[in-house]
Design a protein around this motif. Structure first.
Motif, PDB file in Angstrom:
ATOM      1  N   MET A   1      -1.632 -11.964   4.675  1.00  7.46           N
ATOM      2  CA  MET A   1      -1.557 -10.289   5.919  1.00  7.46           C
ATOM      3  C   MET A   1      -0.892  -9.466   5.404  1.00  7.46           C
ATOM      4  N   THR A   2      -1.633  -8.805   5.908  1.00  5.48           N
ATOM      5  CA  THR A   2      -1.193  -6.802   5.290  1.00  5.48           C
ATOM      6  C   THR A   2      -0.194  -7.012   6.680  1.00  5.48           C
ATOM      7  N   THR A   3       0.964  -5.682   6.214  1.00  5.37           N
ATOM      8  CA  THR A   3       1.997  -5.934   7.511  1.00  5.37           C
ATOM      9  C   THR A   3       1.630  -3.734   6.938  1.00  5.37           C
ATOM     10  N   THR A   4       2.632  -3.145   7.461  1.00  4.48           N
ATOM     11  CA  THR A   4       2.378  -1.890   7.891  1.00  4.48           C
ATOM     12  C   THR A   4       3.705  -2.102   7.408  1.00  4.48           C
TER      13      THR A   4
ATOM     14  N   HIS B   1       0.119  -0.946  -3.872  1.00 10.11           N
ATOM     15  CA  HIS B   1       0.572  -0.714  -1.974  1.00 10.11           C
ATOM     16  C   HIS B   1      -1.141   0.308  -1.105  1.00 10.11           C
ATOM     17  N   ASP B   2      -1.604  -0.474  -0.566  1.00 12.34           N
ATOM     18  CA  ASP B   2      -2.899   0.047   0.321  1.00 12.34           C
ATOM     19  C   ASP B   2      -2.564   1.246   1.200  1.00 12.34           C
ATOM     20  N   GLU B   3      -3.397   1.861   1.718  1.00 10.11           N
ATOM     21  CA  GLU B   3      -3.132   3.725   3.187  1.00 10.11           C
ATOM     22  C   GLU B   3      -1.784   4.108   2.658  1.00 10.11           C
TER      23      GLU B   3
ATOM     24  N   SER C   1       0.414  -0.228   3.978  1.00  9.98           N
ATOM     25  CA  SER C   1       0.042  -1.112   3.670  1.00  9.98           C
ATOM     26  C   SER C   1       0.548  -2.183   2.903  1.00  9.98           C
ATOM     27  N   SER C   2       0.840  -3.183   2.659  1.00  6.46           N
ATOM     28  CA  SER C   2       0.961  -4.209   1.696  1.00  6.46           C
ATOM     29  C   SER C   2       1.044  -5.953   2.354  1.00  6.46           C
ATOM     30  N   ALA C   3       0.335  -6.924   1.199  1.00  3.78           N
ATOM     31  CA  ALA C   3       0.411  -8.444   1.448  1.00  3.78           C
ATOM     32  C   ALA C   3       0.878  -9.114   0.912  1.00  3.78           C
ATOM     33  N   HIS C   4       1.587  -7.984  -0.086  1.00  2.84           N
ATOM     34  CA  HIS C   4       2.945  -8.696  -0.687  1.00  2.84           C
ATOM     35  C   HIS C   4       4.191  -8.430  -1.047  1.00  2.84           C
TER      36      HIS C   4
ATOM     37  N   ASP D   1       9.069  -2.274   8.751  1.00  3.06           N
ATOM     38  CA  ASP D   1       8.370  -2.330   9.014  1.00  3.06           C
ATOM     39  C   ASP D   1       8.112  -2.327  10.396  1.00  3.06           C
TER      40      ASP D   1
END
Length: 182
Positions: free
Chosen positions: A1-4, A34-36, A49-52, A80
């Protein structure tokens, strides 16, 4: 699951020192997986955003990467969306009635309690006031942060010992809530 998340960097790009160009920060964060990744202003806010990882490990990884890339230590706090929104919603001052320069939030890397600030004579600083929240300190400074004697007191090393602290005006507080909303 990705969290911002929002990464809050302390004391960069202020007064011509500790330069961290935002384009370089975005590239560095993307290199960490990291994404976005987006930045806000030049004063040290990035949303990603990161899933880890968790907030503490993400902050530690970013701190180490900045030190390696730029050659100096920067305090980093990662939070977050839920936390950022809760801090904004819990503001004890009438945010809608104040200008952004009058209301600030100091984000703290750990919990803060009244005992830490017991030595401050609150009445001597009126009409300036502060209140504590969840790893946050709310500051009402009618003349702005730069003219605030109370802000100067609150930033003293004996009061911030053991914490990373970084302050944002209310516009930035609200913008970070918006930017982290999924």
């Amino acid at each position: 699951m990705t969290t911002t998340y929002a990464a809050l960097l302390r004391g960069i790009n202020v007064g011509g020192s500790r330069k961290v160009p935002m384009a370089d920060l975005r590239t560095l964060m993307e290199g960490l997986g990291h994404d976005e990744v987006r930045t806000h202003l030049q004063s040290g806010q990035a949303v990603f955003s990161s899933a880890h990882g968790d907030e503490e490990s993400l902050a530690a990884d970013l701190t180490a990467a900045i030190a390696e890339r730029f050659g100096f230590d920067v305090g980093v706090i990662v939070r977050d969306h839920a936390y950022l929104k809760a801090v904004a919603d819990a503001c004890p001052f009438p945010a809608a009635e104040l200008t952004a320069k009058q209301l600030h939030v100091t984000y703290c890397s750990g919990p803060v309690d009244e005992e830490r600030y017991a030595g401050i004579d609150r009445a001597a600083h009126l009409p300036e006031e502060f209140r504590l929240g969840d790893r946050a300190l709310y500051l009402y400074a009618p003349e702005g942060l730069g003219r605030s004697r109370l802000a100067e007191q609150l930033a003293r090393p004996r009061l911030t010992k053991g914490l990373i602290t970084t302050t944002r005006n209310w516009n930035t507080v609200v913008k970070l809530v918006e930017m982290t909303q999924a």
